[in-house]
Design an enzyme around this catalytic site. Sequence first.
Site, short mmCIF file in Angstrom:
data_model
loop_
_atom_site.label_atom_id
_atom_site.label_comp_id
_atom_site.label_asym_id
_atom_site.label_seq_id
_atom_site.Cartn_x
_atom_site.Cartn_y
_atom_site.Cartn_z
CE LYS A 273 -25.86 -57.29 -59.38
NZ LYS A 273 -25.07 -56.09 -59.24
NE ARG B 142 -22.41 -56.81 -62.36
CZ ARG B 142 -23.21 -57.16 -62.96
NH1 ARG B 142 -23.62 -58.45 -63.15
NH2 ARG B 142 -24.23 -56.15 -63.52
N GLY C 175 -27.13 -48.42 -59.34
CA GLY C 175 -26.13 -47.60 -59.58
C GLY C 175 -25.48 -46.78 -58.67
CG MET D 237 -23.28 -49.66 -53.07
SD MET D 237 -23.68 -50.99 -52.16
CE MET D 237 -25.15 -51.92 -52.85
NE ARG E 224 -32.17 -54.26 -60.97
CZ ARG E 224 -31.35 -53.53 -60.93
NH1 ARG E 224 -30.26 -53.72 -60.12
NH2 ARG E 224 -31.22 -52.47 -61.97
CG HIS F 117 -54.12 -23.39 -42.97
ND1 HIS F 117 -54.23 -22.89 -44.24
CD2 HIS F 117 -55.49 -23.36 -42.67
CE1 HIS F 117 -55.52 -22.45 -44.71
NE2 HIS F 117 -56.47 -22.79 -43.62
CB SER G 79 -61.42 -39.50 -33.91
OG SER G 79 -60.86 -39.42 -34.98
CB CYS H 252 -59.54 -37.75 -38.26
SG CYS H 252 -59.63 -36.66 -36.42
CE1 TYR I 158 -62.69 -42.52 -38.25
CE2 TYR I 158 -64.11 -44.09 -36.61
CZ TYR I 158 -63.55 -42.81 -37.00
OH TYR I 158 -63.86 -41.76 -36.18
C1 PEP Z 1 -55.24 -33.68 -35.11
O1 PEP Z 1 -54.82 -32.78 -34.63
O2 PEP Z 1 -54.78 -34.71 -35.92
C2 PEP Z 1 -56.65 -33.14 -36.16
C3 PEP Z 1 -57.04 -33.93 -37.18
O3 PEP Z 1 -57.02 -31.94 -35.69
P1 PEP Z 1 -56.43 -30.69 -36.37
O4 PEP Z 1 -55.40 -31.10 -37.45
O5 PEP Z 1 -57.43 -29.86 -37.12
O6 PEP Z 1 -55.79 -29.88 -35.20
#
Ligand code: PEP
Length: 912
Positions: free
Chosen positions: A29, A99, A108, A110, A350, A476, A803, A870, A890
């Site tokens: 501000k 303010r 809102g 503070m 802002r 899971h 990975s 991954c 990646y």
């Molecule tokens: C991991 O452990 O990050 C992975 C991709 O394998 P999972 O989740 O199947 O154990």
Amino acid sequence: MSKEHKYVYTFGAGKAEGDASMRNLLGGKGANLAEMCNIGLPVPAGFTLTTEVCNYYYANDQTYPKELKQKVEAALKHVETIMGAEFGSAKNPLLVSCRSGARESMPGMMDTVLNIGLNEKTLEALAKQSQNERFAWDSYRRFVQMYGDVVLDMKPKDKRDADPFEKILEEVKHKAKVQYDSELSVDQLKDVVAQFKKMVKDQTGKDFPTDPMEQVWGAIGAVFSSWMNDRALVYRRQYGIPHEWGTATNVQAMVFGNLGNDCATGVGLTRDGALGLPGFNGDYLVNAQGEDVVAGIRTPKRIEVELPKEMPEAFQQLDNIGKTLERHYKDVQDIEFTIQRGKVWMLQTRNAKRTGFAAVRIAVDLVNEGLITEQEALLKRRIPADDLNQLLQPIFDPEAKKKARAAGTLLAKGIAAGPGAATGKICFHASDAEALHNSDPSVDLILVRRETSPEDLRGMKVAKGILTAFGGASSHAALVSRQMGKVCIVGCGALNIDYHKETLLVGGKTLKPGDWISIDGFSGEVYEGKVPTKPSEVVEVLLSRTKKPEESEIFQRYAQLMGWVDKFRKLRVRTNADQPDEAARAVAFGAEGIGLCRTEHMFFGHLDEIREMIVADTKESREKALAKLLPFQRDDFAGLFREMKGRPVTIRLLDPPLHEFLSEHHLHEQPDLANKLAKQLGVSAEAIARRVASLKESNPMLGHRGCRLGIVYPEITAMQARAIFEAACLVKKEGIDVHPEVMIPLVGFLAEYKNQEAIVREVAEKVFKEKGIKIDFLVGTMIEIPRATVVADQIAKAAEFFSFGTNDLTQTTLGMSRDDYGAFIGYYQEHDIIGSDPFQTIDKDGVGALMKIGVERGRRSRENLKIGICGEHGGDPASVMFCHEIELDYVSCSPFRVPIARLAAAQAALAK
Ligand code: PEP
Ligand code: MG
């Protein structure tokens, strides 16, 4: 000598000591008030006490630096000179507001005090000057109330209690038989003030302060104190704002929107914040002050509808100011203003908060209007990558959700694990869900479970959403839901599910199968009843093809934006997918390959055969069962290769502990299972029970899983390798290019890797010979236990790619079970022990440091080692940014997160 601190910065009359670049010191501000002064916009004069003062205040027992008093007095003089009035004068009084204003806006959270400097003497002068006694008393009434609430801490402590000042005001209005406070007469207002002051005396034991300097210091202290109030603390935790930043405090000359009917106060946006449509819009109230617009006392009028008719000149000024601000800030502004006798004064500007829809539309429109570049459009602060979710998932109709909340149907809150909104009938068992779906495919179901297991997969597939009582962000339920693009909430501890009685006890209510609930996978909220949803237009164009691109403005802008994203990003984006339909979805969202195919997910449809393999206790009987699984696996892989059309496909060998498919729990839940298996294998039911008991592990996640399975049972690896290469040869012969990458899970020792690699290569050679064709392929490994990161140089001598499996790497590095951390992570976050959920955002200092070691040592042995990620973090924007920093090649994430990861990757590449 200690460094000289300036502590106070003035602004006014077209000049300011600060500017917009100084938000760390002056708060958003303060910095923007200074900037607006500098660019010639009408801003009442004032000064900013810096965030350094706030930090000093907290570090020194809520006291100020010695020199502050003199600096504030000098700054007040400066304001007096510009405004031609004197603070505390009985002739020509200056009033000020006080303010808060932190580096990031915390709307809102503070406190604010207006009309500081009023007492019965200055009030008289104000009445004379304005020739409006009612206005003077109205201002005083507001001041005493606000000061009492904020500075004297008289706000009700219990949320069920009414504000004591409001109670008095209501009684006087009731006696006067009027609806609005603007209808009270001078005498009635005097009566209100007298009662207010008496209450102050009664409650605090002191008279209401009349000394303007005492008032201003009281207000400054209250604003700094409000940095640590509960609302502010909760807000900062939610948005990751460090407590150390502190707030600035702005003291500014008052202008009045309550001087008569040519005055008003309002808030507005230079474009719409919900959908991003162009045009100034907002709310205003005639003859009103400050908080009235947002307090909901009177219903405000719409600026774009009424103001051009009611005050055409003021509207013109406002519209021009809006355009100047957008040109200057190159972004949509959210402003506060006051119209005093026809003149517009700016109190704040802002960058406007906006939905994901508005963020995309505004960013793209600003580029198309020539105001910003493509690179600027992609900045994280303009489009937080996660907000793209709103364009990709069904959402609740915002009005309907508001209504549901107002009706008190919010039941509980869990961990938001799969974004989107879903409404459906409660169903406790996957098999029931499947049966209901088979008899009526249009039925909307929410699968409600204590937790999910591989067996629930079919039920999850037909449900609109999944809600579990236990588990965390990489449980899971969470990872399968994300991969399927399902709305999901996990770890919702308030749910008490009794499978036997088929009841869900939550928030004092008992719900049964068939009852409607609605779940918000953005916020983790669970509502009772039906809340209507709207489908995503991007999905309608890209996936369901129920809309053409030219029919959807949202899609067109999404497509333009993603074109820029791909121009700038360095990281490639793959997807975690096991099924051809998931892969197709991911490709439509821009996936460039599969980064993780969890082969065990493909077994879910063939439980009989996999169970046979598990209970087999000789190599021969295991091979017999595996031979039955081979054609299924081959078909599944062929489906994936066909769908991916030459893009790389990383297939991971069997990973989970076998008890996920068969355990004593399964035998208990399905009393005829042991007999069925016994018949299938030609052994006794007791033998089955014995074998299952022998598979039991205390810590299955650290037990016989990952490559340890393939090492002890090499025939499993051989079967999977055969399925992969036979499928590859088949699809190649169909004229489709294939690039399989075989990935060994849970490797910690080079010898483990080599053991599995040898089997894979041997089978590959055999299959190529049989089929008379050769396929290029890679063999590599998951890096998902700490040892693997440390010995990455050894492993990379053999492995062709890495990975990072950050789900397991987080679990093993932190020693926190990915399935059980839900029990305490909420407490940890609330108490600032951990900033963000480590299973959602990479713990940079711990897990991240190990990843860095893995990258550096891996590439030391193999310069061009391809490295990806991954784990679930591959779709989390902050983690994607980190992956860019440590130079991964990646990231791989669930299909619906692919666009988000692409955007985050571009943002990482564009970050300085
Ligand atoms: C991991 O452990 O990050 C992975 C991709 O394998 P999972 O989740 O199947 O154990
Ligand atoms: Mg893993």
